[in-house]
Design an enzyme around this catalytic site. Structure first.
Site, PDB file in Angstrom:
ATOM      1  N   ASP A  78      -9.193  -4.855  -5.877  1.00  0.00           N
ATOM      2  CA  ASP A  78      -8.686  -4.026  -4.808  1.00  0.00           C
ATOM      3  C   ASP A  78      -9.731  -3.178  -4.378  1.00  0.00           C
ATOM      4  O   ASP A  78     -10.216  -2.288  -5.300  1.00  0.00           O
ATOM      5  CB  ASP A  78      -7.410  -3.206  -5.087  1.00  0.00           C
ATOM      6  CG  ASP A  78      -6.670  -2.542  -4.026  1.00  0.00           C
ATOM      7  OD1 ASP A  78      -7.543  -1.999  -3.210  1.00  0.00           O
ATOM      8  OD2 ASP A  78      -5.463  -2.463  -4.054  1.00  0.00           O
ATOM      9  N   HIS A 115      -7.644  -5.493  -1.454  1.00  0.00           N
ATOM     10  CA  HIS A 115      -6.529  -4.979  -0.972  1.00  0.00           C
ATOM     11  C   HIS A 115      -5.580  -5.869  -0.301  1.00  0.00           C
ATOM     12  O   HIS A 115      -4.408  -5.844  -0.044  1.00  0.00           O
ATOM     13  CB  HIS A 115      -6.948  -3.570  -0.123  1.00  0.00           C
ATOM     14  CG  HIS A 115      -5.611  -2.518   0.066  1.00  0.00           C
ATOM     15  ND1 HIS A 115      -4.762  -1.933  -1.164  1.00  0.00           N
ATOM     16  CD2 HIS A 115      -4.998  -2.047   1.065  1.00  0.00           C
ATOM     17  CE1 HIS A 115      -3.834  -1.119  -0.699  1.00  0.00           C
ATOM     18  NE2 HIS A 115      -4.002  -1.268   0.627  1.00  0.00           N
ATOM     19  N   SER A 133       0.901  -1.100  -0.109  1.00  0.00           N
ATOM     20  CA  SER A 133       0.008  -0.014   0.110  1.00  0.00           C
ATOM     21  C   SER A 133       0.786   1.359  -0.083  1.00  0.00           C
ATOM     22  O   SER A 133       1.659   1.404  -0.971  1.00  0.00           O
ATOM     23  CB  SER A 133      -0.905  -0.084   1.234  1.00  0.00           C
ATOM     24  OG  SER A 133      -1.976   1.062   1.095  1.00  0.00           O
TER      25      SER A 133
END
Length: 812
Positions: A746, A780, A673
């Protein structure tokens, strides 16, 4: 003839390309890594408030890719399974055990499905029973169980709806309310083969900035599906011996929330209305808040809130209409809510930011203003008629304050103020107890003290503690603190007056276990052991762990956790290849950024996303290498992002090199991330690394134009910041091998898969070495066993080829 040869070779080339793609299969990393990630972790635990029972909660193993590939709807900012009206990416428990803390006897829960997929475990108000959900293939059911017999009983007749918000709640020890899926078994709305017209959105001159949300409503059919699946009927279940009486409460609705008053006489309902937004998720849809009696009859309407579309989006901004609507825990049936006094605009000068209002459930009086805040309201812990704790803070100056509030008079007295980045001066979290309504309120001792638990951050690392604070004298007293050499923290206070409490204790070599302690009678032997969990990761036995400290060239002190392979001897074996794993964080003070965070005494737990695996493969691993980005005074942290990133990374490399354990010419860097964003920037702007691993990141900040991470300025306010912080802007400079990994689905704000797709193409187009791996069906965070193992294989191959043996010709 020439044409025939041309067609033949074209066909052959096409077939080879197809075969190459067809030969792509899921791979697995080396055995030690595979065994580590698939190891069964120690159970999580839950203890009743009386200290009689402890529940061992066994987590289910990773789902398979087939399970992850089941049908899923992604609408209105949520994802659900249309087959059972529940979440589609839920983490389940598959076993419960009850341990009697007095006798030591353990009972395994029975009466449950063989393939239990449990969630939402809740104790009853008197802690004599638990309730939980089982997510079946075609429906979700509600079960209760008593630790005394360990037998689960399904109590609902209609399928539970778990699409939106909380699904059930205890009312009292013999009654629960749950949301039923009223449309279960009915045909869902059919999408028309051809649309009746285009999808149109329009703005008529009113500003309506919004974050880059995923999975939003995109069509009228999406609206129909959301309404169909999220509509629920509140159902009341009365438990009476072996009999279960079930009846509906009110009418079906799109319930965003529901909660029962402390005196069990009323229900506060939040109901979603129309029009549904195409710009914000369901939490920003119009909503009405009403109070009904227990039969569902409306007693009072509190507010009809509009959509949050167009609401200000700064980190200190809020909506201008009532928010934080809830019951006061210290009174039978009083509502409180918060409303902005500055139109919700945090950057606008204002003497007061918010006001807290109260009103009774059954009265007709106007809301009464209880208190005003100087900073933005952050919450209230209720105590009694004279005592509550009011929290307020602002992001802009990173200041937070705890106030002592007298609810009877509305008077406020500052109790504690600090920088929100200042871990050393964190007062801690208040200890609560159940009052006569069964609600959690501040525990006020007979002495007038309250108790607080804290991480105990200090220059020596975290040493968790329990302290008392006298509300009159403001004197604090340390009652208990984790000893040097172990990491131990308070889990639950069982009897504050007697001093009984439970802790969780671990060391670098001892798995976490639970202990009974008494702060009035300190025990030299560490208290009474309640569990005896063993090390679930034998592969890491012998791997050394050390929390190291070092300094970057501008004087900011940093820390990281260093792992070295089993039996490694620096003098004999020489410097190792290095993997640095990190995540940047922003600060407004260099002193706060330099504070030591975490503990050097924690047990090494394994997460699929972490880097510790490579300590078993001959690497020096530097985990949680601090990457502070500081902006003091009028400067924002991101005004100097890239230079500070370099300082952090260079200092980390020198820290392992100076110890003789790391080869500064063989260093890889990685992150997930925002850590992936960091990795791509380091490769674009430095020559410090041999390779990078970037997972599920955002690389082009113009695709998140209304702010990101701790940056609240928009692209139009600070275009140079957005451009210079985007590694996509400098893709032509990324020549260090970069491995990009991204979940196909995601759902995190800003990290659309297109972020990785576009960076891959940009680096490839400029001749860089780059590999892009898309993990099917993943969000994610990753879930399926096959994808996680393959991800670890990809990372291992990348590190072996470009870091451990950077000059080799080894191919994947």
């Amino acid at each position: 003839m020439k044409r025939s040869y041309s067609l033949f070779f074209s066909a052959l080339l096409f077939c080879n390309m197809v075969m190459a793609q067809d030969d792509t299969r899921y791979q697995t990393p080396p055995k030690d890594i595979t065994d580590l990630v698939l190891s069964k972790p120690t159970p999580t635990v839950s203890v009743d408030g009386k200290g009689q029972w402890m529940i061992f909660i066994e987590r289910a193993s990773f789902p398979t890719i087939e399970e992850l590939a089941q049908p899923e709807y992604r609408i209105a900012g949520i994802r659900w399974n249309p087959a059972n009206f529940g979440g589609s990416r839920t983490t389940y428990f598959n076993s419960l055990q009850f341990k009697n803390l007095k006798t030591g006897k353990t009972t395994t829960l029975t009466g449950i499905p063989e393939d239990l997929r449990g969630t939402s475990l809740q104790w009853s108000p008197d802690q004599s029973s638990v309730a939980f959900l089982h997510h079946g293939n075609e429906r979700i059911d509600l079960y209760t169980a008593k630790p005394t017999d360990g037998i689960a009983i399904k109590i609902n007749s209609k399928p539970v709806n778990a699409v939106l918000g909380s699904s059930f709640s205890w009312v009292n020890n013999d009654m629960l309310i749950y949301k039923s899926a009223v449309n279960s078994g009915k045909p869902e709305p059919v999408k028309k083969a051809a649309p009746t017209g285009p999808v149109i959105q329009e703005s008529l001159g009113k500003a309506a900035a919004s974050r880059t949300y995923q999975d939003l409503i995109k069509s009228p059919h999406d609206e129909s599906l959301f309404e169909y699946y999220a509509t629920a009927q509140l159902m009341q279940i009365q438990l009476s011996g072996s009999d279960v009486v079930e009846k509906p409460i009110g009418e079906p609705a799109l319930y965003r929330s529901f909660s029962v008053s402390p005196d069990k006489q009323y229900i506060l309902k939040g109901v979603i209305g129309k029009p549904f937004s195409y710009l914000v998720p369901w939490s920003g849809f119009p909503a009405s808040y009403t109070i009904t009696d227990m039969a569902g009859k409306t007693v009072r309407t509190i507010t009809n809130n509009p959509s949050s579309e167009g609401a200000p989006i700064g980190f200190d901004d809020v909506v201008s209409f009532p928010r934080n609507i809830d019951w006061r825990d210290d009174e039978p049936s009083t509502i409180y809510y918060v409303q902005a006094l500055d139109k919700g605009l945090g950057r606008t000068p204002s003497a007061n930011r918010d006001a807290v209002y109260t009103l009774t459930a059954s009265g007709n009086e106007q809301p009464k203003e209880l208190v005003r805040t100087k900073r933005r309201f952050r919450g209230i812990d209720w105590g009694n008629a004279q005592t509550a704790l009011l929290y307020e803070a602002m992001f802009a100056d990173r200041k937070s304050r705890i106030n002592l509030l007298n609810p009877a008079t509305g008077t406020v007295d500052s109790l504690h103020e600090r920088s929100s980045n200042d871990a050393y001066n964190d007062l801690g979290n208040v200890v609560t107890t159940r009052n006569e309504f069964g609600r959690e309120v501040i525990k006020i001792m007979k002495s007038g003290d309250i108790l607080l638990t804290s991480s105990g951050s200090s220059p020596n690392g975290d040493l968790p503690l329990l302290r008392s604070l006298n509300l009159k004298t403001r004197n604090t007293r340390e009652l208990w603190r984790s000893q040097d050499g172990v990491y131990e923290f308070v889990v639950d206070i069982l009897d504050a007056e007697k001093g009984d409490f439970i802790t969780r204790r671990e060391t670098p070599t001892d798995a976490p276990n639970y202990y009974m302690r008494n702060f009035r009678k300190p025990s030299k032997n560490g208290g009474l052991a309640l569990t005896n969990f063993t090390n679930p990761y034998p592969q890491l036995e012998g791997v050394s762990k050390e929390k190291i400290s070092y300094r970057r060239s501008d004087g900011v002190d940093l820390t990281a956790t260093l792992y070295l392979p089993k039996s490694y001897d620096a003098k004999k074996d020489g410097p190792l290849p290095v993997l640095i794993w990190a995540y940047p964080r922003e600060y407004k003070s260099a002193a706060d950024a330099a504070q030591v965070r975490g503990s050097k005494y924690t047990f090494t737990s394994v997460s699929y996303g972490g880097p510790v695996f490579w300590a078993t493969q001959g690497y020096a691993v530097l985990d949680n290498a601090e990457m502070p980005i500081v902006g003091e005074g009028s400067k924002e942290p991101n005004d100097n992002f890239i230079p500070q990133l370099y300082l952090n990374a260079h200092a980390a490399i020198q820290a392992v090199a100076s110890r003789g354990v790391g080869d500064s010419n063989r260093v890889g860097v990685g992150g997930h991330s925002y850590g992936a964003f960091m990795t791509a920037n380091l490769l674009a702007h430095t020559n410090l690394f041999k390779a990078g691993i970037a997972r599920s990141g955002a690389y082009n900040r113009t695709l998140t134009p209304f702010g990101f991470q701790a940056e609240e300025r928009t692209y139009w306010e600070a275009p140079e910041v957005y451009f210079n912080m985007s590694p996509f802007s400098f893709a032509n400079k990324i020549k260090t091998p970069l491995l990009l990994i991204h979940g196909e689905m995601d759902n995190n704000s800003g990290t659309f898969p297109i972020q990785s797709e576009r960076l891959y193409n940009a680096v490839k187009g400029h001749g860089g070495t780059v590999r892009y791996v898309t993990l099917p069906y993943e969000s994610h965070g990753y879930a399926s066993k096959e994808n996680i193992l393959h991800m670890l294989w990809e990372q291992h191959q990348w590190l072996e080829k470009y870091v451990k043996q950077p000059d080799s010709k080894k191919a994947f």
